[in-house]
Design a protein around this motif. Sequence first.
Motif, PDB file in Angstrom:
ATOM      1  N   TYR A 106      40.760  25.663  49.219  1.00 51.16           N
ATOM      2  CA  TYR A 106      41.551  26.859  48.953  1.00 51.16           C
ATOM      3  C   TYR A 106      42.994  26.502  48.645  1.00 51.16           C
ATOM      4  CZ  TYR A 106      42.891  31.709  49.075  1.00 51.16           C
ATOM      5  OH  TYR A 106      43.340  32.946  48.714  1.00 51.16           O
ATOM      6  N   PHE A 114      43.226  36.648  48.472  1.00 52.23           N
ATOM      7  CA  PHE A 114      44.309  36.616  49.446  1.00 52.23           C
ATOM      8  C   PHE A 114      44.340  37.839  50.372  1.00 52.23           C
ATOM      9  CE2 PHE A 114      48.700  36.182  50.927  1.00 52.23           C
ATOM     10  CZ  PHE A 114      48.618  34.882  51.358  1.00 52.23           C
ATOM     11  N   ILE A 135      45.332  27.326  45.292  1.00 48.78           N
ATOM     12  CA  ILE A 135      46.691  27.883  45.263  1.00 48.78           C
ATOM     13  C   ILE A 135      47.628  26.940  44.507  1.00 48.78           C
ATOM     14  CG2 ILE A 135      48.660  28.558  46.693  1.00 48.78           C
ATOM     15  CD1 ILE A 135      46.675  29.447  48.800  1.00 48.78           C
ATOM     16  N   VAL A 189      43.093  33.697  43.343  1.00 48.87           N
ATOM     17  CA  VAL A 189      43.963  33.793  44.528  1.00 48.87           C
ATOM     18  C   VAL A 189      44.223  35.256  44.864  1.00 48.87           C
ATOM     19  CG1 VAL A 189      46.263  33.339  45.425  1.00 48.87           C
ATOM     20  CG2 VAL A 189      45.066  31.570  44.162  1.00 48.87           C
ATOM     21  N   SER A 192      47.118  27.372  40.878  1.00 47.26           N
ATOM     22  CA  SER A 192      47.570  28.630  40.284  1.00 47.26           C
ATOM     23  C   SER A 192      49.070  28.607  40.030  1.00 47.26           C
ATOM     24  CB  SER A 192      47.211  29.800  41.202  1.00 47.26           C
ATOM     25  OG  SER A 192      48.006  29.767  42.361  1.00 47.26           O
TER      26      SER A 192
END
Lengths: 291, 280
Positions: free
Chosen positions: B23, B256, B27, B252, B30
């Motif tokens: 994960y 999130f 991030i 994301v 991104s």
Amino acid sequence: MKEHYFAGILLSPTLLIIGIIVGYISIYSFVLSLQRVNLTGKTGVEYTFIGLKNYFEALANPIVIRSIKNTLLFTCISLGATFCFALVVALVVNGLTRFRGAFVALFMIPWGISPVASGLIWKWIFDPSFGVANSILWRLGIIENYRMWFGDMNIAMYLVIVVAIWRNFPFLFIVLFAALRTVPDNLYEAAVLDGATASQRFLYITLPYIRYTALTGCVIQTVWYLRIFDLFYILTEGGPAYATMVLNLWAFKQSFFFYNIGFGSAMAVILTVITLLISLGYFAIIAKTES
Amino acid sequence: MKKKRWIYYVLACFLGFIVLSPYIWLILCSLRYDVELTAIPVKILPRNITFSNYYRVFFQPRWQQLNIMNFKHIMMNTIIIACLSTVICLAIGSLGAYAYARFKFIGKGIISLLIILTIMIPGVFILIPLYVFVRKLNMLDTYGGIILSFIPFTLPLVIFILTGFFKNLPEGLEDAARVDGCSRMGVLFHIILPLSLPGIAATSIIIFLLCWNEFEFPMALSAWKIRVLTVALSQYETQNLPDYGLMTATAVLATFPIIVLVLIFQKLIIEGLTQGAIKE
């Protein structure tokens, strides 16, 4: 007002819906599986009754047989691996004295990520040209060339299993962790006094104590694994060459991509029968452990 | 015993790193420009951090985004569908679970068997007839159709989880209130429901999560108008050369909020998930 009238009123909406699902929809699913359905016929939807032909066709179809095998293989390996990983994490977290809550929260994160997003994340990691996995393994000298991870018939299934473990272990972790908390501490203390080793304490105290909970958690996880769809859809779409085709995905594709709704229903019925048989086996085991 | 504690911390950190790293990697990706995203070999840390991917998710011209659909629209669809399904399921399910947990009545055994059966049934078994049914009602590609399709698999779960909570309430509450002149409905709404608020909250969050993350049903029942996040995300995968920057940023943004929810309501979720399975 009599008690069971009141109960009846409260339960009626639920019963109506569950009745519709189990009664109407299930029977209708079975009826559909006995028909050839043409969704775009001249007079709207056309149904032709063909008896058990869909089932004969399905069971003689190599792709269906392959997907049944794949579903069972996937469920067995993933369940075992998920259980072991979840148990290890639960034991480790249970051994902590501080920051326990923070670590529990941390290990729950993958469960919040949808299977679709998990699939995207891992597919991106194992991307044949821009993926970080290729890059790292190549730099470490483990692989000589960049690989098409999900395009490799021998590897694809195991990679999906890895992703499935990552995304699904939090459930069993939570269940096992909660079960571990119920084991009374004085049992361990007594065992330590008696000179039991750590592995003996685990085998003779922990395991019997969490057995019931672990089995219940496993039933639920097994049912979820048998019907897996999203991960395979995103990661491999059943490929390469049906090496990772599972029943739910193939039934879905047949029904909604090729519009063979009757054939898809027959496969859905087969999957349901498999699921129910396996759960029955579990319940028998649970009943045995309880007595 | 005491001396070896640090091993547990090392192990926990190591396992935590393994679990979190995919994960975190998403991030990190991104936050990169396209040039860096598609660089070979891959750099672990981004050289130039940018939020341009997120900006593009929200403000790119509509025709460039997620196949003609606006991200805000898709997000709203997901929120509306997940919220409405949760509310409907809990409204129906809490009444049923209460009756199931507290009263004796004829056919209770059969009902529990039915509930367990509906939990066991694979989605696609319900989905195919449901598709024919929703199609007949002309509700394909509408909120109603998708919400309708969520109820079959969430309702039995609501009952399964909530029954445990209701059973934990002290016995005799109803009798005491009834002696004081409260009606049966009054007992339910003024005493039982407020007392089991944590249980209801826990169930709502779990159901909300499941609805938010559900993919198979909306995929079959919606085409273009009413798309939810999971379906939109899956469409990146079918593109030949997806816009990786957009893809990672959308992933994301789609996950999130749920992760924050999980972290905030951690204790409640654990309580809900272990309700049926734990036996002391």
